[in-house]
Write a protein that holds these residues in place. Structure first.
Motif, mmCIF file in Angstrom:
data_model
loop_
_atom_site.group_PDB
_atom_site.id
_atom_site.type_symbol
_atom_site.label_atom_id
_atom_site.label_comp_id
_atom_site.label_asym_id
_atom_site.label_seq_id
_atom_site.Cartn_x
_atom_site.Cartn_y
_atom_site.Cartn_z
ATOM 1 N N LEU A 1 0.825 -1.214 0.000
ATOM 2 C CA LEU A 1 0.000 0.000 0.000
ATOM 3 C C LEU A 1 0.855 1.257 0.000
ATOM 4 N N LEU A 2 1.882 1.266 0.853
ATOM 5 C CA LEU A 2 2.735 2.455 0.950
ATOM 6 C C LEU A 2 3.553 2.682 -0.326
ATOM 7 N N LYS A 3 3.934 1.588 -0.982
ATOM 8 C CA LYS A 3 4.740 1.725 -2.201
ATOM 9 C C LYS A 3 3.878 2.060 -3.409
ATOM 10 N N TYR A 4 2.733 1.398 -3.500
ATOM 11 C CA TYR A 4 1.965 1.497 -4.747
ATOM 12 C C TYR A 4 0.604 2.187 -4.628
ATOM 13 N N GLY A 5 0.205 2.554 -3.406
ATOM 14 C CA GLY A 5 -1.107 3.179 -3.203
ATOM 15 C C GLY A 5 -1.263 4.466 -4.000
ATOM 16 N N ILE A 6 -0.316 5.375 -3.854
ATOM 17 C CA ILE A 6 -0.401 6.668 -4.554
ATOM 18 C C ILE A 6 -0.305 6.476 -6.079
ATOM 19 N N PRO A 7 0.664 5.682 -6.589
ATOM 20 C CA PRO A 7 0.700 5.469 -8.045
ATOM 21 C C PRO A 7 -0.602 4.865 -8.594
ATOM 22 N N VAL A 8 -1.207 3.942 -7.855
ATOM 23 C CA VAL A 8 -2.469 3.344 -8.325
ATOM 24 C C VAL A 8 -3.556 4.420 -8.381
ATOM 25 N N PHE A 9 -3.572 5.294 -7.387
ATOM 26 C CA PHE A 9 -4.511 6.421 -7.355
ATOM 27 C C PHE A 9 -4.305 7.297 -8.608
ATOM 28 N N ALA A 10 -3.037 7.543 -8.943
ATOM 29 C CA ALA A 10 -2.716 8.363 -10.126
ATOM 30 C C ALA A 10 -3.218 7.689 -11.403
ATOM 31 N N ILE A 11 -3.076 6.366 -11.471
ATOM 32 C CA ILE A 11 -3.539 5.621 -12.660
ATOM 33 C C ILE A 11 -5.067 5.727 -12.770
ATOM 34 N N ILE A 12 -5.752 5.636 -11.622
ATOM 35 C CA ILE A 12 -7.227 5.724 -11.632
ATOM 36 C C ILE A 12 -7.675 7.077 -12.199
ATOM 37 N N ILE A 13 -6.995 8.150 -11.765
ATOM 38 C CA ILE A 13 -7.356 9.494 -12.252
ATOM 39 C C ILE A 13 -7.180 9.575 -13.776
ATOM 40 N N VAL A 14 -6.059 9.025 -14.269
ATOM 41 C CA VAL A 14 -5.802 9.044 -15.720
ATOM 42 C C VAL A 14 -6.875 8.215 -16.450
ATOM 43 N N ALA A 15 -7.208 7.033 -15.876
ATOM 44 C CA ALA A 15 -8.206 6.158 -16.512
ATOM 45 C C ALA A 15 -9.570 6.853 -16.572
ATOM 46 N N VAL A 16 -9.942 7.543 -15.489
ATOM 47 C CA VAL A 16 -11.223 8.264 -15.467
ATOM 48 C C VAL A 16 -11.222 9.348 -16.542
ATOM 49 N N GLN A 17 -10.086 10.054 -16.652
ATOM 50 C CA GLN A 17 -10.005 11.133 -17.645
ATOM 51 C C GLN A 17 -10.152 10.564 -19.059
ATOM 52 N N LEU A 18 -9.451 9.455 -19.335
ATOM 53 C CA LEU A 18 -9.533 8.846 -20.668
ATOM 54 C C LEU A 18 -10.958 8.370 -20.958
ATOM 55 N N PHE A 19 -11.619 7.856 -19.931
ATOM 56 C CA PHE A 19 -13.008 7.403 -20.076
ATOM 57 C C PHE A 19 -13.912 8.597 -20.434
ATOM 58 N N LEU A 20 -13.692 9.723 -19.740
ATOM 59 C CA LEU A 20 -14.503 10.925 -20.010
ATOM 60 C C LEU A 20 -14.193 11.508 -21.394
ATOM 61 N N VAL A 21 -12.944 11.382 -21.823
ATOM 62 C CA VAL A 21 -12.581 11.835 -23.177
ATOM 63 C C VAL A 21 -13.380 11.032 -24.205
ATOM 64 N N LYS A 22 -13.469 9.730 -23.965
ATOM 65 C CA LYS A 22 -14.146 8.822 -24.902
ATOM 66 C C LYS A 22 -15.662 8.988 -24.846
ATOM 67 N N THR A 23 -16.221 9.078 -23.630
ATOM 68 C CA THR A 23 -17.685 9.036 -23.506
ATOM 69 C C THR A 23 -18.353 10.410 -23.405
ATOM 70 N N LYS A 24 -17.647 11.396 -22.848
ATOM 71 C CA LYS A 24 -18.263 12.703 -22.634
ATOM 72 C C LYS A 24 -17.609 13.820 -23.432
ATOM 73 N N ASP A 25 -16.701 13.443 -24.322
ATOM 74 C CA ASP A 25 -16.044 14.427 -25.178
ATOM 75 C C ASP A 25 -15.222 15.458 -24.396
ATOM 76 N N LEU A 26 -14.690 15.022 -23.248
ATOM 77 C CA LEU A 26 -13.832 15.929 -22.458
ATOM 78 C C LEU A 26 -12.572 16.238 -23.260
ATOM 79 N N SER A 27 -12.114 17.490 -23.191
ATOM 80 C CA SER A 27 -10.878 17.865 -23.862
ATOM 81 C C SER A 27 -9.705 17.115 -23.217
ATOM 82 N N ARG A 28 -8.766 16.669 -24.059
ATOM 83 C CA ARG A 28 -7.594 15.959 -23.508
ATOM 84 C C ARG A 28 -6.753 16.871 -22.620
#
Lengths: 135, 284
Positions: free
Chosen positions: A9-36
């Protein structure tokens, strides 16, 4: 907490959180036409900036509508950064509520560049027609 | 001599120096964003300052870092789709620093920073590859012709400034017209063969970013990894003065770096960018 779980958790918790944010953004780009450019996906300078999107409302000056009106600025701004049907409808409803017209047509246009021909033009991304009676 | 030794010993612990530079950057950055959601930020700043002033040496809790985390969180909640991308990176970095205050394991902290940095650069690569406008070179073609990139180099080709200005004026006039009329403008190239150069530059950008991400992932302490990463940062700064994002990336680089000369180079980039931000030059 077990030691191994704690270390993971201490090693990978924050990086996993960062990946989730990127994944959400990419999802919104695809589905809601969010600007990259926005939303924490690090897609700046990958497409033409959303400020070049153009909101067009026949019979109205967009500059006059948003001038000194925070609600308009925020709603129109959201449409520029995320030009989808939901945000288009919000803009249309807001303009209908604050003006004296019975129906309104709102369009959002995106810039298209063709480097082969050296041209810059605009294409219609979304359009909506709303009547006051339907509100 | 003692002075030199003091400086050398100070630079041994790059995590401490990096945190000091991060605090400096955060102070400037938070100040610039202060007017947004001011109502929520004022109590955080006042309470944070009171607690820090009275308890900074009496508690093991990093008051100042918690204050910055809350301030960054307020902006994220208030303007999630408006804050700059480096705002998200800063949030992760502050979170990593706070965790470090409790677990005290340098290895965990460095791993957090290393992976966040790799994710940021790799995400940028993925976004570029997924954008047809970028891989076709159309994006670079338009922004270079409009004078938004390479302003520094354009000074050496005066006619390019005039062409870019003429393209911008044409675009401004186009934006005033009814888009339903289907009007188009023709962009004049500020340099010959810009279309091909843009395509090459687009793929070169993807390649360099990918190499930098892989180097930091595989060899995070290696001198060559940092040289590639520093070259990327300087390259971006010359392309466009992205002082905010580049100083954040440089602070991350500093946290991972063990070479004293490169640490100094990172420090110069970070302080140079912070100075430009204070002078409101560049993009932050």
């Amino acid at each position: 907490m077990k030691n191994v779980t704690k270390i993971v958790l201490l090693k990978y918790g924050i990086p996993v959180f960062a990946i989730i944010i990127v994944a959400v953004q990419l999802f919104l780009v695809k589905t809601k036409d969010l600007s990259r450019w926005k939303g924490g996906g690090y897609g700046m300078y990958t497409e033409i900036h959303y400020a070049y999107n153009q909101i067009y409302i026949p019979g109205f000056s967009v500059d006059s509508l948003v001038k000194d009106n925070e609600q308009m600025q925020s709603t129109f701004g959201r449409l520029l950064v995320m030009p989808n049907s939901d945000n288009l409808e919000k803009v249309a409803k807001l303009v209908l509520e604050t003006t004296h017209v019975d129906s309104i047509n709102v369009q959002i246009w995106k810039p298209i560049v063709n480097s082969k021909e050296g041209t810059y033009t605009r294409v219609l991304s979304h359009e909506i027609q709303v009547k006051k009676s339907s509100l | 001599m003692k002075y030199k030794l003091d400086v050398k010993s100070r630079w041994k612990d790059q995590i401490k120096v990096g945190q000091q530079l991060l605090i400096l950057f955060l102070g400037v950055y938070v100040f610039l964003l202060l007017k947004d959601a001011l109502f929520w930020k004022i109590p955080v700043i006042i309470i944070g300052l009171i607690l820090w002033f009275n308890y900074r040496n009496k508690t093991r809790h990093p008051i100042i870092w918690f204050s910055f985390l809350i301030l960054l969180s307020i902006d994220l909640i208030h303007s999630y789709f408006w804050v700059a991308n480096h705002h998200f990176v800063l949030f992760f970095m502050v979170l990593a620093v706070i965790f470090f205050y409790y677990h005290k394991e340098k290895e965990f902290f460095v791993k957090n920073i290393q992976l966040v940095l790799v994710i940021v650069v790799l995400a940028s690569v993925v976004q570029k590859v997924l954008s047809p406008q970028f891989v076709s070179g159309d994006f670079y073609y338009s922004v270079i012709n409009l004078g938004a990139l390479f302003k520094f180099f354009m000074k050496f080709i005066p006619e390019s400034i005039e062409i870019a200005k003429s393209n911008s004026d044409n675009l401004m006039n186009l934006s005033k017209t009814n888009p339903n009329l289907g009007e188009t403008i023709v962009l004049k190239d500020i340099i010959p063969n810009l279309r091909y150069r843009s395509q090459i530059f687009a793929w070169l950008t993807i390649f360099v970013e990918f190499i930098a991400a892989m180097a930091i992932l595989i060899k995070p302490k290696n001198t060559w990894s940092h040289l590639i990463f520093i070259a990327l940062i300087i390259g971006v700064l010359f392309t466009r003065l992205e002082t905010g994002f580049m100083s954040v990336l440089a602070i991350n680089g500093l946290f991972l770096c063990t070479n004293t000369k490169l640490k100094m180079l990172y420090m110069i980039i970070i302080l140079g960018c912070i100075a430009l931000i204070i002078m409101k030059l560049g993009y932050h």
